[in-house]
Design a protein around this motif. Structure first.
Motif, PDB file in Angstrom:
ATOM      1  N   PRO A 168      44.300  36.385  39.916  1.00  0.00           N
ATOM      2  CA  PRO A 168      43.552  37.583  40.305  1.00  0.00           C
ATOM      3  C   PRO A 168      44.378  38.845  40.087  1.00  0.00           C
ATOM      4  O   PRO A 168      45.589  38.848  40.289  1.00  0.00           O
ATOM      5  CB  PRO A 168      43.260  37.364  41.789  1.00  0.00           C
ATOM      6  CG  PRO A 168      44.205  36.325  42.244  1.00  0.00           C
ATOM      7  CD  PRO A 168      44.569  35.507  41.042  1.00  0.00           C
ATOM      8  N   ASP A 177      40.125  42.518  39.019  1.00  0.00           N
ATOM      9  CA  ASP A 177      39.154  41.862  39.876  1.00  0.00           C
ATOM     10  C   ASP A 177      38.757  42.729  41.064  1.00  0.00           C
ATOM     11  O   ASP A 177      37.668  42.571  41.608  1.00  0.00           O
ATOM     12  CB  ASP A 177      39.719  40.533  40.384  1.00  0.00           C
ATOM     13  CG  ASP A 177      39.934  39.561  39.235  1.00  0.00           C
ATOM     14  OD1 ASP A 177      38.929  39.140  38.642  1.00  0.00           O
ATOM     15  OD2 ASP A 177      41.098  39.254  38.924  1.00  0.00           O
ATOM     16  N   TYR A 212      40.051  33.023  44.583  1.00  0.00           N
ATOM     17  CA  TYR A 212      40.576  32.384  43.381  1.00  0.00           C
ATOM     18  C   TYR A 212      41.198  31.024  43.653  1.00  0.00           C
ATOM     19  O   TYR A 212      41.131  30.137  42.833  1.00  0.00           O
ATOM     20  CB  TYR A 212      41.601  33.288  42.685  1.00  0.00           C
ATOM     21  CG  TYR A 212      40.933  34.206  41.711  1.00  0.00           C
ATOM     22  CD1 TYR A 212      40.867  33.876  40.364  1.00  0.00           C
ATOM     23  CD2 TYR A 212      40.334  35.372  42.127  1.00  0.00           C
ATOM     24  CE1 TYR A 212      40.221  34.702  39.461  1.00  0.00           C
ATOM     25  CE2 TYR A 212      39.692  36.200  41.237  1.00  0.00           C
ATOM     26  CZ  TYR A 212      39.639  35.870  39.905  1.00  0.00           C
ATOM     27  OH  TYR A 212      38.990  36.681  39.034  1.00  0.00           O
TER      28      TYR A 212
END
Length: 171
Positions: free
Chosen positions: A11, A33, A57
């Motif tokens: 991420p 993200d 994630y």
């Protein structure tokens, strides 16, 4: 940002003291993200947002890799998920240990498995020499079923003093 996204699937969180909607849009389009504003007064909220992103994630978006549910070897088709074996388009019954042993051997054609490996992987017990009879009997039943069903494209070979391997002919 595009370079980072190309290097990793981790991420990407952009934290900035000055919130700028144009910069946020550009960062997200480039692969970020999340884009959040950093302020000392909202430190706890900023950290919570970062932790939520990491959780998404690591926990929520992970898919477990599963082995292929179909093993196809010449005229032999094994549907692992449904515990079904088809030889020359005819279903052939294989009880649990025979099925598991056939799947293991057929999953790696040419690979030699020792008696110890086969016994441990199929029965889950420590290997003892006395276990050879059960293993050999199971293999003989598998071979007989393959032969009776007319499976000419594959066979199980004994590698003397070592173990067994599944062989698929190139026909």
């Amino acid at each position: 940002m595009k370079i980072i996204r190309g290097l990793t699937k981790a991420p990407v969180l952009v934290v900035d003291r000055q919130y700028d909607s144009t910069e946020k849009t550009a960062a997200v389009k480039a692969g970020a993200d999340e884009y959040i504003k950093w302020t000392d007064s909202y430190l706890e909220e900023t950290i919570a947002s970062g932790l939520a992103l990491i959780r998404r994630y690591t926990e929520l978006n992970q898919t477990k890799q599963q082995p292929s549910s179909i093993i196809s070897r010449g005229t032999l088709f094994i549907n692992v998920d449904y515990h079904k074996v088809f030889i020359n388009s005819q279903e052939v019954e294989f009880p649990r240990y025979e099925f598991n042993l056939l799947c293991l051997l057929a999953s790696s054609p040419g690979r030699v498995f020792t008696n110890e490996q086969l016994y441990r992987d199929i029965w889950g017990d420590d290997y003892l020499r006395d276990a050879d009879n059960g293993l050999h009997s199971c293999l003989n039943r598998i071979r007989r079923k393959l032969e009776e069903a007319g499976c000419t494209s594959c066979r199980i070979e004994n590698i003397r003093g070592v173990g067994y391997r599944f062989v698929q002919d190139d026909t």
